[in-house]
Enzyme design. Structure first.
Site, PDB file in Angstrom:
ATOM      1  N   HIS A  34       1.377   3.809   6.679  1.00  0.00           N
ATOM      2  CA  HIS A  34       1.006   4.968   5.636  1.00  0.00           C
ATOM      3  C   HIS A  34       1.498   6.396   6.080  1.00  0.00           C
ATOM      4  O   HIS A  34       2.110   6.613   7.030  1.00  0.00           O
ATOM      5  CB  HIS A  34      -0.766   4.916   5.682  1.00  0.00           C
ATOM      6  CG  HIS A  34      -1.432   3.837   5.306  1.00  0.00           C
ATOM      7  ND1 HIS A  34      -2.790   3.425   5.112  1.00  0.00           N
ATOM      8  CD2 HIS A  34      -0.715   2.993   4.441  1.00  0.00           C
ATOM      9  CE1 HIS A  34      -2.982   2.558   4.397  1.00  0.00           C
ATOM     10  NE2 HIS A  34      -1.556   1.883   3.831  1.00  0.00           N
ATOM     11  N   ASP A  36      -7.663   6.697   4.770  1.00  0.00           N
ATOM     12  CA  ASP A  36      -7.600   5.590   5.721  1.00  0.00           C
ATOM     13  C   ASP A  36      -8.983   5.620   6.800  1.00  0.00           C
ATOM     14  O   ASP A  36      -9.033   4.771   7.628  1.00  0.00           O
ATOM     15  CB  ASP A  36      -6.503   5.342   6.531  1.00  0.00           C
ATOM     16  CG  ASP A  36      -5.351   4.968   5.819  1.00  0.00           C
ATOM     17  OD1 ASP A  36      -5.389   4.555   4.722  1.00  0.00           O
ATOM     18  OD2 ASP A  36      -4.175   5.110   6.368  1.00  0.00           O
ATOM     19  N   SER A  94       1.072  -1.115  -0.024  1.00  0.00           N
ATOM     20  CA  SER A  94      -0.060   0.076  -0.130  1.00  0.00           C
ATOM     21  C   SER A  94       0.753   1.157   0.047  1.00  0.00           C
ATOM     22  O   SER A  94       0.259   2.469  -0.261  1.00  0.00           O
ATOM     23  CB  SER A  94      -0.954  -0.022   1.076  1.00  0.00           C
ATOM     24  OG  SER A  94      -0.299  -0.121   2.630  1.00  0.00           O
TER      25      SER A  94
END
Length: 201
Positions: free
Chosen positions: A95, A148, A55
């Site tokens: 992330h 997210d 990701s």
């Protein structure tokens, strides 16, 4: 399978074997002390983590080994790559921070978290009260089309209490050893057994 090794042990005698076992225990103890020292120095429960997904490609790839810190004075900026974990989730997520809001110490940060409103009085949800300046963070994977929010389990924002650490550096693909070992218990025991034999011999 280990007949030759047992012959070596028999020839060397019990005393030598005990010395080798002591050496192994000393090595493991030293490694544990270094790990705990690193945890204290970085203020991070997991100062080294392995990336398990794609990701964050192309910046960070699956199998990369990340080095984290989570100092009390750390103020996160847009663009920082962080590892966070939501209460109840099994796996931390790596992330990038795409939005950040600084909240003064005079403001109760709980009013900005939807989950805290829903679960008021349950002891879950937002972890921050009037305990100093805080931040609200929104993250997204570089390789993901959306942010997210859906991963936050009802929270609207991340807080510092959700952050495991900020990424300060990485070693590419080194973590594939850990991924392979976790994916195959046989390989894990074979590697550990081999390492023990190397120390004992």
């Amino acid at each position: 399978m280990f007949a030759d090794e047992f012959k070596v042990f028999k020839r060397l005698g019990l005393r030598h074997l005990l010395l080798q076992v002591l050496s192994l225990v000393s090595s493991l103890t030293l490694a544990l002390m270094l790990w705990h020292g690193l945890m204290i120095a970085t203020n991070c429960e997991s100062p080294v983590v392995v990336v398990l997904s794609e990701s964050m490609e192309p910046a960070i790839s699956r199998g990369d080994l990340l080095f984290l810190s989570n100092l009390a004075s750390e103020r996160y900026k847009t663009g920082d790559i962080v590892v966070y974990k939501i209460p109840g989730a099994d796996t931390p997520i790596v992330h990038r921070v795409i939005e950040r809001h600084d909240v003064p110490s005079t403001v109760d940060i709980r009013q900005y978290t939807k989950f805290a409103k829903v679960s008021k009085g349950t002891g879950r949800g937002s972890s921050s009260k009037l305990c100093g300046p805080s931040q609200l963070l929104l993250t997204k994977g570089d390789n993901n089309p959306v942010d997210d929010t859906e991963l936050y389990r009802g929270l609207e924002w991340l807080e510092k209490g959700h952050i495991v650490g900020k990424v300060n550096g990485f070693l590419p693909y080194v973590g594939y050893v850990s991924i392979a070992m976790n994916g195959s218990s046989g390989l894990k025991y074979a590697v550990l057994g081999g390492l023990c034999l190397m120390v004992l011999l």
